[in-house]
Design a protein around this motif. Structure first.
Motif, PDB file in Angstrom:
ATOM      1  N   ARG A 205      -6.669 -12.594  -8.271  1.00 31.93           N
ATOM      2  CA  ARG A 205      -7.044 -13.155  -6.961  1.00 31.93           C
ATOM      3  C   ARG A 205      -6.395 -14.525  -6.770  1.00 31.93           C
ATOM      4  NH1 ARG A 205     -13.259 -11.186  -5.847  1.00 31.93           N
ATOM      5  NH2 ARG A 205     -12.757 -11.764  -3.714  1.00 31.93           N
ATOM      6  N   ALA A 206      -6.470 -15.336  -7.810  1.00 30.41           N
ATOM      7  CA  ALA A 206      -5.913 -16.685  -7.710  1.00 30.41           C
ATOM      8  C   ALA A 206      -4.391 -16.659  -7.651  1.00 30.41           C
ATOM      9  CB  ALA A 206      -6.392 -17.522  -8.890  1.00 30.41           C
ATOM     10  N   SER A 207      -3.763 -15.962  -8.585  1.00 27.95           N
ATOM     11  CA  SER A 207      -2.304 -15.970  -8.634  1.00 27.95           C
ATOM     12  C   SER A 207      -1.705 -15.163  -7.493  1.00 27.95           C
ATOM     13  CB  SER A 207      -1.814 -15.434  -9.979  1.00 27.95           C
ATOM     14  OG  SER A 207      -2.318 -14.138 -10.219  1.00 27.95           O
ATOM     15  N   GLY A 208      -2.391 -14.099  -7.056  1.00 33.40           N
ATOM     16  CA  GLY A 208      -1.876 -13.263  -5.975  1.00 33.40           C
ATOM     17  C   GLY A 208      -1.811 -13.997  -4.648  1.00 33.40           C
ATOM     18  N   CYS A 209      -2.890 -14.680  -4.275  1.00 31.58           N
ATOM     19  CA  CYS A 209      -2.874 -15.440  -3.020  1.00 31.58           C
ATOM     20  C   CYS A 209      -1.907 -16.617  -3.115  1.00 31.58           C
ATOM     21  CB  CYS A 209      -4.285 -15.911  -2.664  1.00 31.58           C
ATOM     22  SG  CYS A 209      -5.320 -14.610  -1.919  1.00 31.58           S
ATOM     23  N   LYS A 210      -1.750 -17.184  -4.308  1.00 35.91           N
ATOM     24  CA  LYS A 210      -0.772 -18.245  -4.491  1.00 35.91           C
ATOM     25  C   LYS A 210       0.633 -17.720  -4.218  1.00 35.91           C
ATOM     26  CE  LYS A 210       1.042 -22.161  -5.838  1.00 35.91           C
ATOM     27  NZ  LYS A 210       0.984 -23.365  -4.970  1.00 35.91           N
ATOM     28  N   LEU A 211       0.946 -16.536  -4.755  1.00 35.36           N
ATOM     29  CA  LEU A 211       2.256 -15.930  -4.515  1.00 35.36           C
ATOM     30  C   LEU A 211       2.480 -15.714  -3.014  1.00 35.36           C
ATOM     31  CD1 LEU A 211       4.876 -14.457  -5.337  1.00 35.36           C
ATOM     32  CD2 LEU A 211       3.493 -12.378  -5.589  1.00 35.36           C
ATOM     33  N   LEU A 212       1.500 -15.147  -2.333  1.00 37.17           N
ATOM     34  CA  LEU A 212       1.659 -14.864  -0.903  1.00 37.17           C
ATOM     35  C   LEU A 212       1.801 -16.148  -0.090  1.00 37.17           C
ATOM     36  CD1 LEU A 212      -0.829 -11.886  -0.404  1.00 37.17           C
ATOM     37  CD2 LEU A 212       1.627 -11.829  -0.869  1.00 37.17           C
ATOM     38  N   SER A 213       1.149 -17.209  -0.535  1.00 36.97           N
ATOM     39  CA  SER A 213       1.298 -18.483   0.182  1.00 36.97           C
ATOM     40  C   SER A 213       2.718 -19.026   0.059  1.00 36.97           C
ATOM     41  CB  SER A 213       0.292 -19.509  -0.353  1.00 36.97           C
ATOM     42  OG  SER A 213       0.663 -19.983  -1.651  1.00 36.97           O
ATOM     43  N   LEU A 214       3.419 -18.626  -1.008  1.00 39.03           N
ATOM     44  CA  LEU A 214       4.790 -19.089  -1.227  1.00 39.03           C
ATOM     45  C   LEU A 214       5.819 -18.239  -0.489  1.00 39.03           C
ATOM     46  CD1 LEU A 214       4.536 -19.788  -5.052  1.00 39.03           C
ATOM     47  CD2 LEU A 214       4.776 -21.509  -3.268  1.00 39.03           C
ATOM     48  N   ILE A 215       5.535 -16.943  -0.311  1.00 37.93           N
ATOM     49  CA  ILE A 215       6.543 -16.049   0.268  1.00 37.93           C
ATOM     50  C   ILE A 215       6.198 -15.596   1.676  1.00 37.93           C
ATOM     51  CG2 ILE A 215       7.201 -15.255  -2.029  1.00 37.93           C
ATOM     52  CD1 ILE A 215       5.742 -12.652  -1.518  1.00 37.93           C
ATOM     53  N   GLY A 216       4.965 -15.835   2.122  1.00 33.64           N
ATOM     54  CA  GLY A 216       4.595 -15.466   3.480  1.00 33.64           C
ATOM     55  C   GLY A 216       3.980 -14.080   3.560  1.00 33.64           C
ATOM     56  N   PRO A 217       3.504 -13.685   4.748  1.00 33.07           N
ATOM     57  CA  PRO A 217       2.842 -12.388   4.917  1.00 33.07           C
ATOM     58  C   PRO A 217       3.707 -11.238   4.413  1.00 33.07           C
ATOM     59  CG  PRO A 217       2.559 -13.734   6.876  1.00 33.07           C
ATOM     60  CD  PRO A 217       3.536 -14.465   6.002  1.00 33.07           C
ATOM     61  N   SER A 218       3.111 -10.381   3.602  1.00 33.18           N
ATOM     62  CA  SER A 218       3.860  -9.332   2.907  1.00 33.18           C
ATOM     63  C   SER A 218       3.096  -8.019   2.948  1.00 33.18           C
ATOM     64  CB  SER A 218       4.081  -9.727   1.442  1.00 33.18           C
ATOM     65  OG  SER A 218       4.729 -10.976   1.326  1.00 33.18           O
ATOM     66  N   TYR A 219       3.846  -6.935   2.833  1.00 27.22           N
ATOM     67  CA  TYR A 219       3.237  -5.627   2.612  1.00 27.22           C
ATOM     68  C   TYR A 219       3.002  -5.460   1.118  1.00 27.22           C
ATOM     69  CZ  TYR A 219       4.225  -4.253   7.424  1.00 27.22           C
ATOM     70  OH  TYR A 219       4.236  -4.173   8.791  1.00 27.22           O
ATOM     71  N   LEU A 220       1.786  -5.075   0.754  1.00 29.01           N
ATOM     72  CA  LEU A 220       1.422  -4.889  -0.641  1.00 29.01           C
ATOM     73  C   LEU A 220       1.406  -3.397  -0.943  1.00 29.01           C
ATOM     74  CD1 LEU A 220      -1.538  -7.457  -0.860  1.00 29.01           C
ATOM     75  CD2 LEU A 220       0.944  -7.874  -0.821  1.00 29.01           C
ATOM     76  N   ILE A 221       2.252  -2.960  -1.865  1.00 28.90           N
ATOM     77  CA  ILE A 221       2.381  -1.546  -2.207  1.00 28.90           C
ATOM     78  C   ILE A 221       1.873  -1.356  -3.630  1.00 28.90           C
ATOM     79  CG2 ILE A 221       3.948   0.411  -2.463  1.00 28.90           C
ATOM     80  CD1 ILE A 221       5.807  -0.932  -0.457  1.00 28.90           C
ATOM     81  N   SER A 222       0.836  -0.543  -3.795  1.00 32.23           N
ATOM     82  CA  SER A 222       0.193  -0.410  -5.101  1.00 32.23           C
ATOM     83  C   SER A 222       0.090   1.043  -5.512  1.00 32.23           C
ATOM     84  CB  SER A 222      -1.212  -1.022  -5.066  1.00 32.23           C
ATOM     85  OG  SER A 222      -2.045  -0.318  -4.158  1.00 32.23           O
ATOM     86  N   HIS A 223      -0.049   1.227  -6.820  1.00 31.06           N
ATOM     87  CA  HIS A 223      -0.270   2.554  -7.386  1.00 31.06           C
ATOM     88  C   HIS A 223      -1.509   2.526  -8.258  1.00 31.06           C
ATOM     89  CE1 HIS A 223       0.519   5.583 -10.738  1.00 31.06           C
ATOM     90  NE2 HIS A 223       0.296   6.318  -9.665  1.00 31.06           N
ATOM     91  N   SER A 224      -2.392   3.510  -8.076  1.00 31.79           N
ATOM     92  CA  SER A 224      -3.519   3.762  -8.966  1.00 31.79           C
ATOM     93  C   SER A 224      -4.422   2.532  -9.102  1.00 31.79           C
ATOM     94  CB  SER A 224      -2.997   4.236 -10.317  1.00 31.79           C
ATOM     95  OG  SER A 224      -4.025   4.757 -11.114  1.00 31.79           O
ATOM     96  N   SER A 225      -4.691   2.092 -10.346  1.00 35.66           N
ATOM     97  CA  SER A 225      -5.608   0.968 -10.534  1.00 35.66           C
ATOM     98  C   SER A 225      -5.043  -0.341 -10.001  1.00 35.66           C
ATOM     99  CB  SER A 225      -5.976   0.814 -12.010  1.00 35.66           C
ATOM    100  OG  SER A 225      -4.856   0.467 -12.780  1.00 35.66           O
ATOM    101  N   GLY A 226      -3.726  -0.384  -9.744  1.00 34.85           N
ATOM    102  CA  GLY A 226      -3.158  -1.570  -9.113  1.00 34.85           C
ATOM    103  C   GLY A 226      -3.704  -1.805  -7.728  1.00 34.85           C
ATOM    104  N   ALA A 227      -4.342  -0.777  -7.129  1.00 36.62           N
ATOM    105  CA  ALA A 227      -4.875  -0.902  -5.772  1.00 36.62           C
ATOM    106  C   ALA A 227      -6.054  -1.866  -5.688  1.00 36.62           C
ATOM    107  CB  ALA A 227      -5.293   0.471  -5.244  1.00 36.62           C
ATOM    108  N   GLN A 228      -6.685  -2.169  -6.822  1.00 36.57           N
ATOM    109  CA  GLN A 228      -7.824  -3.076  -6.764  1.00 36.57           C
ATOM    110  C   GLN A 228      -7.395  -4.487  -6.358  1.00 36.57           C
ATOM    111  OE1 GLN A 228      -8.518  -2.201 -10.960  1.00 36.57           O
ATOM    112  NE2 GLN A 228      -8.673  -4.385 -11.379  1.00 36.57           N
ATOM    113  N   TYR A 229      -6.146  -4.858  -6.630  1.00 33.65           N
ATOM    114  CA  TYR A 229      -5.724  -6.224  -6.340  1.00 33.65           C
ATOM    115  C   TYR A 229      -5.400  -6.432  -4.859  1.00 33.65           C
ATOM    116  CZ  TYR A 229      -5.592  -6.202 -11.398  1.00 33.65           C
ATOM    117  OH  TYR A 229      -5.933  -6.055 -12.729  1.00 33.65           O
ATOM    118  N   PRO A 230      -4.677  -5.550  -4.185  1.00 34.16           N
ATOM    119  CA  PRO A 230      -4.481  -5.722  -2.743  1.00 34.16           C
ATOM    120  C   PRO A 230      -5.799  -5.735  -1.946  1.00 34.16           C
ATOM    121  CG  PRO A 230      -2.801  -4.272  -3.585  1.00 34.16           C
ATOM    122  CD  PRO A 230      -3.765  -4.492  -4.708  1.00 34.16           C
ATOM    123  N   ILE A 231      -6.798  -4.984  -2.408  1.00 34.45           N
ATOM    124  CA  ILE A 231      -8.108  -5.049  -1.748  1.00 34.45           C
ATOM    125  C   ILE A 231      -8.666  -6.467  -1.844  1.00 34.45           C
ATOM    126  CG2 ILE A 231     -10.539  -4.477  -2.218  1.00 34.45           C
ATOM    127  CD1 ILE A 231      -9.451  -2.475  -0.381  1.00 34.45           C
TER     128      ILE A 231
END
Length: 392
Positions: A205-231
């Protein structure tokens, strides 16, 4: 005339193209394709590597860094043609490598989208691969997936089907069994991952929003258990999420399913997550969420947990367009509807594409690596293009 033994050296130095190298009588299956005599199917891009986020933990030997997120930035050499980057979240027991070339050497999802002019970011989730963490008591509890489980669940579920749809599986390259070069290449990429879901979610949650703040609005593409993070990122920083795209989401509400009827284990006490989500009316403790079983449990279609009415809403997550794709031969065909039902009940508009219903047949859980993977990528791309048109 350049002698034949010089050509691989020139190719490695970039002086001649690897495509010019001979392939006669060269075995390029599986890991053998690492030979400089074998052509690559990858596309051209530039690559940069970063670590995002992180925090210091004091130990007896000094401060160590934890929760840093490994990020690869892949930029198409043809130029970026689309306004929103794509950020790829891998599933459990694999790493960001899963989005690169397939086990049998075909183009992966990253190549498809780079070739279309998208800026691509690949992650190794915190606690995994090149984002692996120190073995502190607050973080790391390792588990993994055995070769037999990989074969039964992902690459050859049709051989001993535990659910009816498994018999439709046809798209894995090769036999999907031990000893096949493509299976062996894939199974060697199955690595340990953290079973401390709470700590993993908090760090992402912390590192993910930090990344998006650096690169701007993005499409998040996830597979399987990786889907918990975009949620979670849709909950925490929805203005930075252009869309949430899930290839077989593994965020089944409150429950992980076993292979037998009425079997499984409790997980995700916040419904779709192990850590707090923003509900309306507000929830201060997950015990305040009232749930009940919905439907009859069958091997073809599992019963689901839903909220007891009146259901609380998920107003932050509802700000983000949501897509799930499901393969017709995957075990997810038996329970992906549970996540869709839960989101809809909570006021989240969702799109659900059952691949078999749009003419893409035979896919198991790792459809993005299977023989028709670029057909699936095209479905995702069309959805992204539709969302982009809606924003104009």
């Amino acid at each position: 005339m350049v002698r034949s033994f010089v050509l691989p050296l020139l190719a490695a130095a970039g002086i001649v193209s690897a495509a010019t190298l001979p392939r006669d009588n060269v075995d390029c299956t599986g890991v053998n394709a690492i030979s400089p005599k074998c052509r690559s199917n990858e596309v051209k891009y530039t690559r940069d590597v970063y670590y995002v986020g992180g925090r210091l933990i004091s130990t007896a030997t000094g401060n160590i860094t934890a929760d840093q997120l490994y990020v690869e930035k892949l930029t198409p050499t043809c130029g970026v043609k689309h306004p929103n980057p794509l950020v790829f979240f891998h599933g459990g027991a694999v790493s960001g490598v899963t989005w690169l070339n397939t086990p049998d050497g075909r183009k992966g999802f990253a190549s498809h989208f780079i070739e279309k002019g998208y800026q691509v970011y690949l992650l190794d989730h915190t606690g995994v691969g090149r984002s692996s963490q120190e073995a502190t008591s607050e973080y790391t509890l390792w588990n993994s997936t055995g070769v037999e489980s990989v074969q039964a669940g992902f690459t050859a579920p049709e051989l001993n089907p535990t659910y009816p749809q498994a018999t439709l599986h046809t798209q894995w390259p090769g036999t999907g069994q031990k000893g096949d070069p493509y299976f062996d290449q894939f199974s060697k990429g199955v690595i340990p991952f953290t079973s401390n879901w709470t700590m993993g979610e908090l760090s992402m949650r912390a590192s993910g929003c930090k990344l998006l703040s650096l690169i701007g609005p993005s499409y998040l593409i996830s597979h399987s258990s990786g889907a918990q993070y975009p949620i979670l990122l849709s909950n925490d920083c929805p203005d930075l999420v252009a869309g949430n795209i899930n290839l077989e989401h593994s965020t089944q509400p409150f429950w992980n399913y076993g292979s037998a009827l009425n079997s499984g284990s409790s997980i995700r006490p916040w419904g779709l997550a192990n850590t707090p989500l923003t509900y309306d009316p507000p929830v201060t403790n997950s015990s305040e969420l009232s749930k009940e079983w919905d439907g009859e449990d069958t091997l073809a279609k599992r019963r689901c947990y839903i909220q007891t009415e009146p259901a609380r809403k998920l107003p932050q997550i509802a700000k983000v367009p949501y897509l799930c794709t499901t393969g017709e031969a995957s075990v997810h065909a038996t329970y992906d509807h549970c996540v869709i039902n839960y989101l809809n009940q909570a006021g989240v508009k969702t799109d659900w594409i059952k691949l078999g219903e749009v003419g893409i047949h035979g896919n198991g859980h790792f459809g993005h690596l299977e023989l028709n993977n670029l057909e699936i990528a095209s479905v995702v791309e069309q959805w992204i293009q539709y969302q982009d048109r809606q924003k104009r």
